[in-house]
Motif scaffolding. Structure first.
Motif: not given
Length: 436
Positions: A186-195, A201-206, A208-212, A430-436
């Motif tokens: 579930a954590f992985t799905l949330v993480f990569f779902g946000q990626l 283009g939905e940078t609100i899910f990242l 810092t707003g930048a992709l890594h 980590f689930l709460g802040v799981a953003r790339i």
């Protein structure tokens, strides 16, 4: 008396919710009301959450009363009536909080897990870390604050409640492996779902707003190439200090995919040649040497990104082929350089799994260990091999309870409860802040 105690608790929460709403804090208002659900649940751990929360609310009201009285005194206005009213409010909250710790309160909150202390610890640790991150980070790190400014504390409370519930499940279940796999996935799905949303283009899910690139090897290689950006190495090392190599089996955003591939392939892991473990030393040298070499040679960032992407894609191929064919998490145990770092540096953490005397070598633990850490030789030595990640699957699989968590000064049962409380609290964070 029990009914009166419940009424005091409900009234205290409602008063604080009203106060928070008046102060313009919708998240704190909603969080206070959410605690009413814990009272209704009558879960054993709930009294260890509601009680301290009400006592903290009583203290907050006392501070408000002092400040208001001092203000009125300075303005030469009457304040005795105000103090009397606020004293009543403080008394309601304090009495409700103390009721939770009374014998009648214990009788009321009698449902649920025997690991109530561990559940409450997971709740407060997750809530505390998320609240700290929310106040210390310069940007909205909690997703709720991005969509609904001011509502982040409600998400914090929800994740803390989730951590408490999951800690109870992990400590009560006779076999924890399936539960761990599900919440890890579930954590992985949330993480990569946000990626995926970030790529769309939905940078609100990242964060810092930048992709890594989400390649674990970059935890080490990225800062070496950039000559800076040490947030992830510091976070990783801090996690190793807290839960040792437990990062690899509970918190890594890639490992769950390897776990899924291994479980889809074979029910029982296949024994592999021990020398294959040396491959990780080679991939670690490649990641470190490659990053430093590209930095010294001035290789463009885009080229370095492509190199990292290829490294990550090879890892996915390893999962889909070797892990699935063998039932072993080949990516984690033989390819990922961060796994090697975790196994080695994880020894700084005092958490261990040990095999007690009386083990008959039935092999049930070996058949659930997808990290190949429980060979017959390991069982004979009384401890798992170097690839152990403290996943805990073997502990629940042992019919004679001969395997268990160890921590200095704690019994095996207390060590198990404490470890799961700690690692699941970190999982919730980590689930709460799981953003790339």
């Amino acid at each position: 008396m029990t009914a009166a105690g419940v009424i005091l608790q409900l009234l205290g929460l409602l008063l604080f919710a009203a106060h928070s709403l008046r102060q313009g804090d919708p998240g704190l208002t909603a969080s206070s009301l959410a605690l009413i659900g814990l009272i209704a649940s009558r879960q054993h751990f709930a009294r260890l959450v509601v009680g301290p929360a009400l006592l903290a609310m009583a203290l907050a009201f006392a501070v408000v009363a002092r400040d208001m009285a001092l203000f009125r005194l300075a303005a030469d206005q009457p304040y005795i009536r105000l103090l009397a009213i606020m004293a009543g409010v403080v008394a309601v909250c304090a009495a409700g909080g103390l009721f939770a710790f009374s014998a009648r309160g214990a009788a009321l909150y009698r449902r649920g897990s025997e690991a109530a202390m561990a559940q409450a610890a997971a709740f407060w640790l997750a809530a505390g870390l998320l609240a700290l991150a929310r106040t210390r980070v310069s940007f909205p790190i909690v997703l709720a604050d991005r969509f609904f400014p001011g509502w982040g504390l409600l998400e914090v409370t929800a994740l803390a409640g989730y951590a408490a519930w999951l800690t109870g499940r992990m400590n009560d279940a006779p076999r924890t492996g399936p539960i761990r796999s599900r919440y890890w996935a579930a954590f992985t799905l949330v993480f990569f779902g946000q990626l995926a949303l970030g790529l769309a283009g939905e940078t609100i899910f990242l964060m810092t707003g930048a992709l890594h690139l989400p390649v674990p090897a970059l935890i080490v290689a990225g800062p070496l190439y950039r000559g800076g950006g040490y947030f992830m190495p510091i976070l990783y090392l801090s996690t190793l200090l807290l839960v040792g190599p437990g990062w690899c089996s509970h918190l890594c955003y890639i490992g769950a995919a390897d776990d899924a591939c291994a479980r889809l392939g074979r029910k029982t892991p296949k024994r592999l040649p021990g020398r294959l473990g040396w491959w990780r030393l080679g991939t670690l040298a490649l990641a470190v040497g490659g990053a430093l070499g590209m930095r010294l040679l001035g290789v463009p960032t885009l080229t370095a990104v492509w190199a990292a992407a290829v490294f990550g894609l090879i890892g996915l191929v390893v999962m889909a082929t070797l892990s699935r064919a063998s039932g072993v998490m080949v990516h984690c145990t033989m390819y990922c350089p961060i796994g090697l770092v975790g196994n080695v540096l994880g020894k700084i953490s005092p958490w261990r799994i040990r095999i007690s005397e009386g083990c008959d070598g039935c092999g049930r633990c070996s058949r659930v260990c997808r990290y190949l850490a429980l060979s017959p030789a390991d069982l004979a030595k009384g401890r798992p091999g170097s690839t152990c990640t403290l996943c805990g699957d073997c502990v629940g699989a042992c019919p004679g309870a001969r395997l268990g968590f160890r921590f200095p000064g704690l019994s095996p049962l207390a060590a198990r409860q404490a470890f799961f409380a700690l690692v699941i609290a970190l999982h919730a964070v980590f689930l709460g802040v799981a953003r790339i």
